[in-house]
Scaffold this motif. Structure first.
Motif, PDB file in Angstrom:
ATOM      1  N   THR A  46      47.244  44.726  44.866  1.00 25.94           N
ATOM      2  CA  THR A  46      45.882  44.158  44.898  1.00 25.94           C
ATOM      3  C   THR A  46      45.649  43.287  46.136  1.00 25.94           C
ATOM      4  O   THR A  46      44.524  43.121  46.572  1.00 25.94           O
ATOM      5  CB  THR A  46      45.568  43.332  43.627  1.00 25.94           C
ATOM      6  OG1 THR A  46      46.691  42.527  43.341  1.00 25.94           O
ATOM      7  CG2 THR A  46      45.216  44.182  42.445  1.00 25.94           C
ATOM      8  N   ASP A  47      46.718  42.730  46.687  1.00 21.75           N
ATOM      9  CA  ASP A  47      46.561  41.943  47.929  1.00 21.75           C
ATOM     10  C   ASP A  47      46.198  42.852  49.101  1.00 21.75           C
ATOM     11  O   ASP A  47      45.623  42.410  50.089  1.00 21.75           O
ATOM     12  CB  ASP A  47      47.899  41.264  48.318  1.00 21.75           C
ATOM     13  CG  ASP A  47      48.120  39.947  47.597  1.00 21.75           C
ATOM     14  OD1 ASP A  47      47.170  39.451  46.980  1.00 21.75           O
ATOM     15  OD2 ASP A  47      49.251  39.423  47.662  1.00 21.75           O
ATOM     16  N   GLU A  61      44.188  45.409  49.878  1.00 22.43           N
ATOM     17  CA  GLU A  61      42.845  45.705  50.365  1.00 22.43           C
ATOM     18  C   GLU A  61      42.272  44.540  51.177  1.00 22.43           C
ATOM     19  O   GLU A  61      41.725  44.720  52.262  1.00 22.43           O
ATOM     20  CB  GLU A  61      41.937  46.027  49.190  1.00 22.43           C
ATOM     21  CG  GLU A  61      40.905  47.060  49.557  1.00 22.43           C
ATOM     22  CD  GLU A  61      40.307  47.721  48.334  1.00 22.43           C
ATOM     23  OE1 GLU A  61      39.094  47.866  48.319  1.00 22.43           O
ATOM     24  OE2 GLU A  61      41.068  48.051  47.399  1.00 22.43           O
ATOM     25  N   TYR A  62      42.439  43.353  50.631  1.00 23.06           N
ATOM     26  CA  TYR A  62      41.985  42.132  51.306  1.00 23.06           C
ATOM     27  C   TYR A  62      42.724  41.951  52.628  1.00 23.06           C
ATOM     28  O   TYR A  62      42.129  41.643  53.661  1.00 23.06           O
ATOM     29  CB  TYR A  62      42.241  40.965  50.344  1.00 23.06           C
ATOM     30  CG  TYR A  62      42.091  39.574  50.907  1.00 23.06           C
ATOM     31  CD1 TYR A  62      40.853  39.116  51.357  1.00 23.06           C
ATOM     32  CD2 TYR A  62      43.180  38.692  50.948  1.00 23.06           C
ATOM     33  CE1 TYR A  62      40.718  37.821  51.847  1.00 23.06           C
ATOM     34  CE2 TYR A  62      43.053  37.403  51.433  1.00 23.06           C
ATOM     35  CZ  TYR A  62      41.823  36.971  51.879  1.00 23.06           C
ATOM     36  OH  TYR A  62      41.696  35.694  52.365  1.00 23.06           O
ATOM     37  N   THR A  64      51.289  41.932  45.808  1.00 21.63           N
ATOM     38  CA  THR A  64      51.102  43.119  44.957  1.00 21.63           C
ATOM     39  C   THR A  64      50.135  44.059  45.665  1.00 21.63           C
ATOM     40  O   THR A  64      49.551  43.700  46.694  1.00 21.63           O
ATOM     41  CB  THR A  64      50.450  42.737  43.603  1.00 21.63           C
ATOM     42  OG1 THR A  64      49.206  42.102  43.908  1.00 21.63           O
ATOM     43  CG2 THR A  64      51.327  41.831  42.779  1.00 21.63           C
TER      44      THR A  64
END
Ligand code: COA
Length: 171
Positions: A100-101, A103-104, A98
């Motif tokens: 959200t993954d 950035e990491y 997604t």
């Protein structure tokens, strides 16, 4: 006439794989078609406490990938950037589930490139049917004896239920 030597394209798919899920398998299968040789490497994420030992995780990955001839399973205790040097490999494969993954993943890709400028990270979009899945989620469901059959192989499911039994209810 110029002569070209063809160099085998090696991809490295690193992760914790604690344990391997169908979401990881989706990436492994698809990535294996893009490289001559794909190494699935179990590495340590220092911010995680693993449920399975590295040997157990490798054993489950080997069982799951036994039918894919160009896939090798390995492990490494050091930096991924150094592992890439050791293997003379230049491409890291990561699955993105997604936004959200992202950035990491961007942080990791940039760090790895800084540590080893010969390395590029390529991202594959996880099949949407696994985009909510994680190893923590399957461990949580296993802890409460839930049905894991849509998310992990029968071997992994059995290993998870066995761990829960051995740990006497502790995760
Ligand atoms: N489908 C479903 N779930 C997926 C998935 C997919 N395609 N891809 C990843 N996931 C899940 C995993 O199950 C995992 O879930 P969890 O957090 O509940 O365990 C999570 O997404 C991310 O895990 P994973 O892909 O295994 O990566 P990681 O963040 O645990 O590990 C390493 C990253 C091991 C590659 C990294 O820490 C590393 O390189 N370590 C070596 C030391 C080093 O070089 N450090 C510097 C790195 S910049």
């Amino acid at each position: 006439m110029e002569q070209y030597i063809s160099v085998p394209r090696i991809g490295v798919y690193p992760g914790s794989f604690d344990p391997v899920t169908m979401g990881h398998m989706d990436i492994i299968l698809r990535a294996s078609k893009q490289f001559d040789h794909l190494i699935v490497a179990v590495l340590n994420n220092l911010s995680k406490n693993a449920l399975f030992t590295v040997e157990e995780r490798k054993d489950l990955l080997r069982k799951m990938t036994a039918d894919i001839p160009n896939v090798e399973v390995d492990s490494f205790r050091d930096l991924l950037a150094n592992y890439m040097r050791d293997k003379n490999a230049h491409v890291i494969v990561r699955g993105v589930r997604t936004i959200t993954d992202f950035e990491y993943e961007l942080q990791m890709a940039s760090t790895n490139h800084k540590l080893n400028p010969d390395v590029e990270t390529i991202f594959m979009m996880t099949n949407p049917k696994y985009s909510y899945l994680s190893s923590s989620l399957v461990k949580e469901v296993a802890h409460f004896h839930g049905d894991l059959s849509d998310w992990v192989s029968p071997e992994v499911g059995q290993a998870l239920h066995q761990k829960v039994k051995e740990n006497g209810g502790k995760k």
